[in-house]
Motif scaffolding. Structure first.
Motif, PDB file in Angstrom:
ATOM      1  N   LYS A  11       0.775  -1.258   0.095  1.00  0.00           N
ATOM      2  CA  LYS A  11       0.100   0.164  -0.160  1.00  0.00           C
ATOM      3  C   LYS A  11       0.642   1.304  -0.048  1.00  0.00           C
ATOM      4  O   LYS A  11       0.544   2.550  -0.782  1.00  0.00           O
ATOM      5  N   ARG A  41       2.131   1.653  -3.706  1.00  0.00           N
ATOM      6  CA  ARG A  41       1.079   1.914  -4.574  1.00  0.00           C
ATOM      7  C   ARG A  41       0.692   3.614  -4.298  1.00  0.00           C
ATOM      8  O   ARG A  41       0.365   4.446  -5.099  1.00  0.00           O
ATOM      9  N   HIS A  42       0.917   4.056  -2.955  1.00  0.00           N
ATOM     10  CA  HIS A  42       0.274   5.441  -2.583  1.00  0.00           C
ATOM     11  C   HIS A  42       1.490   6.295  -3.183  1.00  0.00           C
ATOM     12  O   HIS A  42       1.218   7.179  -3.744  1.00  0.00           O
ATOM     13  N   HIS A  43       2.719   6.038  -3.175  1.00  0.00           N
ATOM     14  CA  HIS A  43       3.629   6.811  -3.555  1.00  0.00           C
ATOM     15  C   HIS A  43       3.691   6.927  -4.962  1.00  0.00           C
ATOM     16  O   HIS A  43       3.905   8.109  -5.515  1.00  0.00           O
ATOM     17  N   SER A  44       3.472   5.687  -5.960  1.00  0.00           N
ATOM     18  CA  SER A  44       3.256   5.855  -7.095  1.00  0.00           C
ATOM     19  C   SER A  44       2.261   6.666  -7.794  1.00  0.00           C
ATOM     20  O   SER A  44       2.355   7.502  -8.782  1.00  0.00           O
ATOM     21  N   GLU A  45       1.067   6.780  -6.836  1.00  0.00           N
ATOM     22  CA  GLU A  45      -0.056   7.286  -7.412  1.00  0.00           C
ATOM     23  C   GLU A  45      -0.105   8.827  -7.033  1.00  0.00           C
ATOM     24  O   GLU A  45      -0.582   9.662  -7.736  1.00  0.00           O
ATOM     25  N   ARG A  46       0.668   9.183  -5.679  1.00  0.00           N
ATOM     26  CA  ARG A  46       0.445  10.540  -5.295  1.00  0.00           C
ATOM     27  C   ARG A  46       1.920  11.241  -5.075  1.00  0.00           C
ATOM     28  O   ARG A  46       1.874  12.174  -4.501  1.00  0.00           O
ATOM     29  N   ARG A  47       2.867  10.422  -5.298  1.00  0.00           N
ATOM     30  CA  ARG A  47       4.132  11.051  -5.144  1.00  0.00           C
ATOM     31  C   ARG A  47       4.565  11.408  -3.709  1.00  0.00           C
ATOM     32  O   ARG A  47       5.011  12.456  -3.431  1.00  0.00           O
ATOM     33  N   GLN A  48       3.956  10.686  -2.796  1.00  0.00           N
ATOM     34  CA  GLN A  48       4.176  10.806  -1.561  1.00  0.00           C
ATOM     35  C   GLN A  48       4.613   9.661  -0.833  1.00  0.00           C
ATOM     36  O   GLN A  48       3.859   8.327  -0.555  1.00  0.00           O
TER      37      GLN A  48
END
Length: 226
Positions: free
Chosen positions: A205, A208-215
């Motif tokens: 998770k 994926r969060h980093h890939s989607e939101r650059r976070q």
């Protein structure tokens, strides 16, 4: 055997036409067992019977007792009266055991020419290198840049997990662009253990969060809302 089966079907059809309920307990199962014992085939499944309940899903991962013991171990480390170096080594060993507990095939810390790696594990066909910092002050951008440099010198399937007990400074997010690494702090670890969350799913998770939101630092409490 065919005659018995045909008579049974005739009996059922007649009862259905007359609206009669079955009065013999477990008659279908008992007759079917008898046919099998005599070398025949069991009776066909009753088309009007309720479907059997789905099987209970098998619980994956470690037991609650094991995770509870790891939670207590983590809390005990916060009260350790040891030197920062000793606490750091204890933290690295804890992280390895935590990864192994969830089947992530962890390696302990190791040295290569000119650098120290605090550990590694396997996840979703990627090798993750671990940087572990047990310190109360937040990690700054320079420390993140140093770890990212180690990752960028390695194959593309290499990823990184930066674990900082004291978290990360606001300046570190403004001055650092994370490539191929995600972050975790002490609060993440506590909530993961306390809520018995799958470490592999946490890594998935966060990535994926980093890939989607650059976070790169998606908090466990945000990614796994109750």
């Amino acid at each position: 055997m065919r005659t018995v089966t045909a008579l049974w079907e005739y009996r059922e059809a007649g009862m259905l036409d007359r609206g009669q309920a079955e009065t013999v307990q477990n008659v279908r199962q008992r007759l079917g067992n008898l046919l099998v014992k005599l070398g025949g085939k069991p009776l066909p499944t009753d088309p009007n019977a309720a479907p059997p309940p789905p099987p209970m899903p098998l619980r994956k991962g470690p037991s609650d007792a094991l995770i509870a013991s790891m939670e207590q171990e983590f809390l005990a480390m916060t009260a350790m009266e040891e030197t920062p170096q000793r606490r750091g080594y204890a933290f690295e060993r804890f992280l390895k055991r935590w990864c192994d507990t969830w089947g992530l095939d962890a390696n302990a810390s190791f040295r290569t020419v000119g650098e120290q790696i605090d550990g590694s594990f396997q996840h979703d066909s990627s090798t993750y290198l671990v940087e572990a910092k047990w310190q109360t002050r937040p990690v700054d951008a320079a420390m993140l840049h140093g770890f990212q440099g180690k990752l960028l010198e390695r194959p593309d399937w290499t990823r990184g997990l930066y674990v900082s007990y004291g978290g990360f400074s606001g300046e570190s997010f403004d001055a650092f662009t994370a490539r191929r690494l995600i972050m975790m702090d002490g609060t993440d670890i506590y909530h993961a253990l306390n809520r018995r969350l799958d470490l592999g799913e946490i890594i998935r998770k966060k990535a994926r969060h980093h890939s989607e939101r650059r976070q790169p630092f998606g908090r466990v409490t945000d990614l796994f809302r109750a």
